[in-house]
Design a protein around this motif. Structure first.
Motif, PDB file in Angstrom:
ATOM      1  N   GLU A 536       0.943  -1.231   0.022  1.00 32.61           N
ATOM      2  CA  GLU A 536       0.005  -0.117   0.057  1.00 32.61           C
ATOM      3  C   GLU A 536       0.828   1.151   0.107  1.00 32.61           C
ATOM      4  N   PHE A 537       2.229   1.020   0.098  1.00 30.47           N
ATOM      5  CA  PHE A 537       3.161   2.166   0.021  1.00 30.47           C
ATOM      6  C   PHE A 537       3.827   2.277  -1.257  1.00 30.47           C
ATOM      7  N   SER A 538       4.089   3.509  -1.480  1.00 32.59           N
ATOM      8  CA  SER A 538       4.949   3.872  -2.855  1.00 32.59           C
ATOM      9  C   SER A 538       6.159   3.206  -2.505  1.00 32.59           C
ATOM     10  N   GLY A 539       6.900   3.560  -3.713  1.00 36.80           N
ATOM     11  CA  GLY A 539       8.655   3.110  -3.472  1.00 36.80           C
ATOM     12  C   GLY A 539       9.393   4.123  -2.695  1.00 36.80           C
ATOM     13  N   GLY A 540       9.124   5.394  -2.825  1.00 32.69           N
ATOM     14  CA  GLY A 540       9.572   6.254  -1.932  1.00 32.69           C
ATOM     15  C   GLY A 540       9.123   6.128  -0.367  1.00 32.69           C
ATOM     16  N   GLN A 541       8.025   5.952  -0.192  1.00 32.40           N
ATOM     17  CA  GLN A 541       7.451   5.691   1.099  1.00 32.40           C
ATOM     18  C   GLN A 541       7.881   4.323   1.798  1.00 32.40           C
ATOM     19  N   GLN A 542       8.141   3.290   0.994  1.00 30.94           N
ATOM     20  CA  GLN A 542       8.866   2.087   1.501  1.00 30.94           C
ATOM     21  C   GLN A 542      10.343   2.302   1.838  1.00 30.94           C
ATOM     22  N   GLN A 543      10.827   3.231   0.861  1.00 24.81           N
ATOM     23  CA  GLN A 543      12.391   3.629   1.281  1.00 24.81           C
ATOM     24  C   GLN A 543      12.502   4.238   2.712  1.00 24.81           C
ATOM     25  N   ARG A 544      11.703   5.117   2.774  1.00 31.48           N
ATOM     26  CA  ARG A 544      11.769   5.862   4.060  1.00 31.48           C
ATOM     27  C   ARG A 544      11.388   5.108   5.071  1.00 31.48           C
ATOM     28  N   LEU A 545      10.490   4.357   5.175  1.00 24.81           N
ATOM     29  CA  LEU A 545      10.202   3.364   6.385  1.00 24.81           C
ATOM     30  C   LEU A 545      11.362   2.195   6.591  1.00 24.81           C
ATOM     31  N   ARG A 546      11.839   1.985   5.573  1.00 28.44           N
ATOM     32  CA  ARG A 546      13.188   0.910   5.768  1.00 28.44           C
ATOM     33  C   ARG A 546      14.204   1.776   6.523  1.00 28.44           C
ATOM     34  N   LEU A 547      14.279   3.126   6.247  1.00 30.22           N
ATOM     35  CA  LEU A 547      15.329   3.810   6.732  1.00 30.22           C
ATOM     36  C   LEU A 547      14.984   3.885   8.399  1.00 30.22           C
ATOM     37  N   VAL A 548      13.842   4.131   8.587  1.00 32.56           N
ATOM     38  CA  VAL A 548      13.089   4.448  10.013  1.00 32.56           C
ATOM     39  C   VAL A 548      13.248   3.110  10.755  1.00 32.56           C
ATOM     40  N   ARG A 549      13.289   1.937  10.361  1.00 30.86           N
ATOM     41  CA  ARG A 549      13.434   0.667  10.849  1.00 30.86           C
ATOM     42  C   ARG A 549      14.998   0.430  11.136  1.00 30.86           C
ATOM     43  N   ALA A 550      15.791   0.917  10.135  1.00 27.87           N
ATOM     44  CA  ALA A 550      17.366   0.870  10.366  1.00 27.87           C
ATOM     45  C   ALA A 550      17.760   1.855  11.537  1.00 27.87           C
ATOM     46  N   LEU A 551      17.103   2.776  11.675  1.00 35.05           N
ATOM     47  CA  LEU A 551      17.459   3.993  12.573  1.00 35.05           C
ATOM     48  C   LEU A 551      16.950   3.329  14.116  1.00 35.05           C
ATOM     49  N   VAL A 552      15.802   2.804  14.132  1.00 39.21           N
ATOM     50  CA  VAL A 552      15.228   2.334  15.223  1.00 39.21           C
ATOM     51  C   VAL A 552      16.018   1.166  15.863  1.00 39.21           C
ATOM     52  N   ALA A 553      16.544   0.311  14.993  1.00 37.90           N
ATOM     53  CA  ALA A 553      17.452  -0.788  15.462  1.00 37.90           C
ATOM     54  C   ALA A 553      18.774  -0.193  16.149  1.00 37.90           C
ATOM     55  N   ASP A 554      19.213   0.799  15.526  1.00 38.22           N
ATOM     56  CA  ASP A 554      20.274   1.663  16.315  1.00 38.22           C
ATOM     57  C   ASP A 554      21.526   0.592  16.728  1.00 38.22           C
ATOM     58  N   PRO A 555      22.092  -0.237  15.479  1.00 37.94           N
ATOM     59  CA  PRO A 555      23.209  -0.951  15.762  1.00 37.94           C
ATOM     60  C   PRO A 555      24.722  -0.276  16.183  1.00 37.94           C
ATOM     61  N   GLU A 556      25.681  -0.763  16.510  1.00 43.41           N
ATOM     62  CA  GLU A 556      26.820  -0.345  16.497  1.00 43.41           C
ATOM     63  C   GLU A 556      27.424   0.141  15.408  1.00 43.41           C
ATOM     64  N   VAL A 557      27.276  -0.523  14.156  1.00 43.53           N
ATOM     65  CA  VAL A 557      27.719  -0.279  12.944  1.00 43.53           C
ATOM     66  C   VAL A 557      26.322  -0.258  12.033  1.00 43.53           C
ATOM     67  N   LEU A 558      25.897   1.039  11.453  1.00 43.23           N
ATOM     68  CA  LEU A 558      24.926   0.905  10.256  1.00 43.23           C
ATOM     69  C   LEU A 558      25.578   1.281   8.743  1.00 43.23           C
ATOM     70  N   ILE A 559      25.039   0.504   8.004  1.00 39.37           N
ATOM     71  CA  ILE A 559      25.867   0.383   6.689  1.00 39.37           C
ATOM     72  C   ILE A 559      24.296   0.620   5.749  1.00 39.37           C
TER      73      ILE A 559
END
Length: 637
Positions: A536-559
């Protein structure tokens, strides 16, 4: 009550298809032997009925009421025994089918999670789908048919012994006739299985084509390629249909032969028996018994043909399953530990300093992706993490400390809050909240199993496992960072009270990724239920949500690999600025050629032909490296 699937499916024997089937049989030996026992008794009861019925007819002919009542009682008892053994045989047949099928699902799913990114490189999507759609059913059927197959052999032997003891010519006719009937249908099995294999291959290719079309539907619509791919799909679909018709032709001949050949044997046995009765060599009761035996033999003979067919299909299916199970991951687990520090890829020369926001700008996107894969240990490479070789560290530790997020990641079905916060326990599906509160408060309907959706099934996702109280985010076959979700634990009362804290962390990540507008537009905000793959999300919306998920995970090293490629320039500038603030003091590597993002990083590494060519700040490289300037400005002045 037996519970399926098993908690631990065990370690399969993948040396050959036959050994894999034998391993399955040994894993469920008690139920398999019990089923064979009931099936054998079920067939034997039916084999004895013609003899009892013949004796009853003899009693009628002799006007012996007492004998008639005795044989009628015996026949009634056999009927009851047949009903009981039939029910038990069927129950155990279903159990053995399910046990073998579930066990195959478990070991293949476990192997898929173990292989991660290696799987799609070695096997097509259609091949994997076909294993799940058909092969597990064939393996289950190979266990199921063993029950009736063994019983049918015993039944045929029993009838042959009875006929030989009664009439040697008829007994020998059955003794040699049954194997001949089985051999007669043998030539049909080879072309049948050859055509079935061809149909399955085409079906796998068609499934791969369908998956590719669905994944790239937006792109196809954008370039007007829908009709072209629809035409290709239609052509492949017709090939699958023609292959199916070819299979059906052979199957129809086989089914006809299974009726015709036993029918011929029945006619011969009945004819010879009738001639014996007319000649007075056998009584009328025995003639009826011979006829009933001949009719009865149709069942066991057809079962033998079915057994040969299903065991062959199971053998072929097991071969395809062990093909997946025998694949070794490109990256294997190691041992030891690391205190962290500098992350360095020796092949390219890329060095990521701790606490620094670093960017890699490559002349070709493939070079940047290859570097990210090596640094995240999704591909082999000479990479060091601090003082340790990355390949020697436990894979669980690497996945926990280094997170690679790219644009192949996906969203799972579930509540958006749970999709964005991988560390949180999952939220119950819609309409399950009341039951959850009752369980938490000790109300009716107690129990502790997690629910997934309205179905009430446990949500099992191999990409996420609990390791020492932390989530292990591993790369699956479809994505690195994205194909993970909530674990299969239910939300506790303490977890519910922590929702406010979790939501605040998510809100911060949403702000960094400029994704607040996505949540604001949803009817239930973070509680909105996400459809499959977040379609239900556009390609740009999915990309931003994936970035949110990576930031929330808050790993020691983020690539991050091209985290802003699908957003507009205005949003990209805001994301770049906020991302730099959000990751201050945290080790971060961004693979991108966007000037807006590069200008916000602390250090930029330019890679050409897979090797570091220049390093510095974005503005320094623009002035000092013509190759870098041409890459990031795309040749524009």
């Amino acid at each position: 009550m037996r519970s399926l699937p098993e908690a631990d499916p065990g370690v399969p024997d993948i040396r050959s298809p036959l050994r894999y089937l034998w391993w399955n049989a040994r894993r469920q030996a008690p139920s398999l032997l019990a089923g064979i026992g009931f099936a054998t008794l079920w067939w034997l009861v039916q084999a004895l009925m013609p003899a009892v019925l013949g004796q009853g007819i003899e009693a009628v002919t002799a006007k012996d009421t007492r004998a008639l009542l005795i044989w009628a009682s015996i026949l009634f008892g056999l009927g009851l025994l047949q009903a009981f053994t039939g029910v038990m045989r069927h129950r155990l047949a279903v159990y053995n089918w399910l046990a073998a099928a579930y066990r195959t699902v478990q070991v293949t799913a476990r192997q898929a999670a173990r292989l991660g990114a290696t799987l799609p490189k070695r096997i097509s999507t259609g091949e994997v789908v076909s294993v799940g759609n058909s092969d597990i059913a064939h393996i289950g059927s190979s266990m199921d048919i063993l029950l009736r197959g063994v019983g049918s052999v015993v039944a045929i032997i029993t009838v042959t012994v009875i006929l030989i003891s009664t009439s040697l010519p008829l007994g020998l006719l059955v003794l040699f006739g049954v194997p001949l009937m089985a051999v007669a249908v043998g030539p049909l099995l080879r072309p049948l299985h050859r055509r079935q294999a061809r149909q399955r291959e085409l079906t796998g290719d068609l499934s791969t084509r369908a998956a590719d079309i669905v994944a790239g539907l937006r792109v196809l619509r954008g370039i007007g390629g829908e009709q072209v791919f629809a035409g290709r799909y239609q052509e492949e679909s017709q090939r699958v249909r023609h292959a199916g018709v070819g299979v059906a032709r052979v199957e129809s001949v086989l089914e006809g032969a299974q009726i015709l050949l036993p029918g011929v044997l029945v006619a011969i046995v009945t004819g010879i028996g009738a001639s014996f009765a007319v000649a007075g060599e056998i009584p009328t009761g025995q003639l009826v018994s011979f006829y009933l035996y001949a009719v009865f033999l149709i069942g066991p003979m057809r079962t033998l043909t079915e057994t040969a067919d299903k065991l062959t299909k199971g053998h072929v299916a097991a071969g395809r399953v062990i093909r997946i199970l025998s694949i070794e991951p490109e990256v294997k687990g190691g041992g030891g530990s690391s205190e962290g520090g500098v992350l360095r890829d020796s092949y390219s020369g890329v060095t990521v300093q701790p606490g620094v926001l670093t960017a890699v700008a490559a002349s070709t996107p493939e070079d940047a992706i290859a570097i990210a894969d090596r640094l995240g240990r999704y591909a082999d490479g000479d990479v060091t993490f601090g003082a340790a070789d990355l390949s020697t560290l436990p894979l669980d530790e690497v996945r926990r400390r280094i997170l690679v997020a790219d644009n192949t990641a996906r969203l799972f079905t579930g509540q958006l809050r749970d999709e964005l916060d991988i560390h949180a326990r999952p939220t119950l599906a819609p309409n399950a909240g009341r039951a959850a509160l009752e369980r938490l408060s000790g109300g009716a309907g107690g129990g502790s199993e997690p629910l997934n959706g309205a179905s009430g099934q446990a949500d099992v996702r191999p990409e996420v496992t609990a390791k020492a109280g932390k989530r292990d985010v591993s790369k699956s076959d479809d994505a690195r960072m994205g194909t993970f979700g909530p674990s299969d634990t239910h939300r506790s009362a303490d977890g519910l009270r922590q929702r406010g804290v979790d939501d605040e962390r998510i809100r911060e990540a949403l702000h960094t990724a400029c994704a607040e507008d996505i949540i604001d537009a949803l009817p239930d905000g973070l509680s909105t239920w996400v459809a499959e793959a977040g379609r239900e999300f556009s390609g740009g919306q999915q990309q931003r949500l994936r970035l949110v998920r990576a930031l929330v995970a808050d790993p020691e090293v983020l690539i991050l690999v091209e985290p802003t490629s699908a957003v507009d320039a205005h949003s990209e500038a805001r994301i770049a600025e906020r991302l730099a603030r959000s990751r201050v003091g945290k080790t971060t590597l961004i693979c991108t050629t966007s000037p807006l993002v590069l200008d916000r990083t602390d250090h930029v590494i330019y890679v050409e032909n897979g090797r570091v060519l220049a390093e510095g700040t974005h503005r320094q490289l623009l002035d000092n490296s013509p190759e870098y300037a041409a890459t990031v400005t795309r040749g524009e002045d």
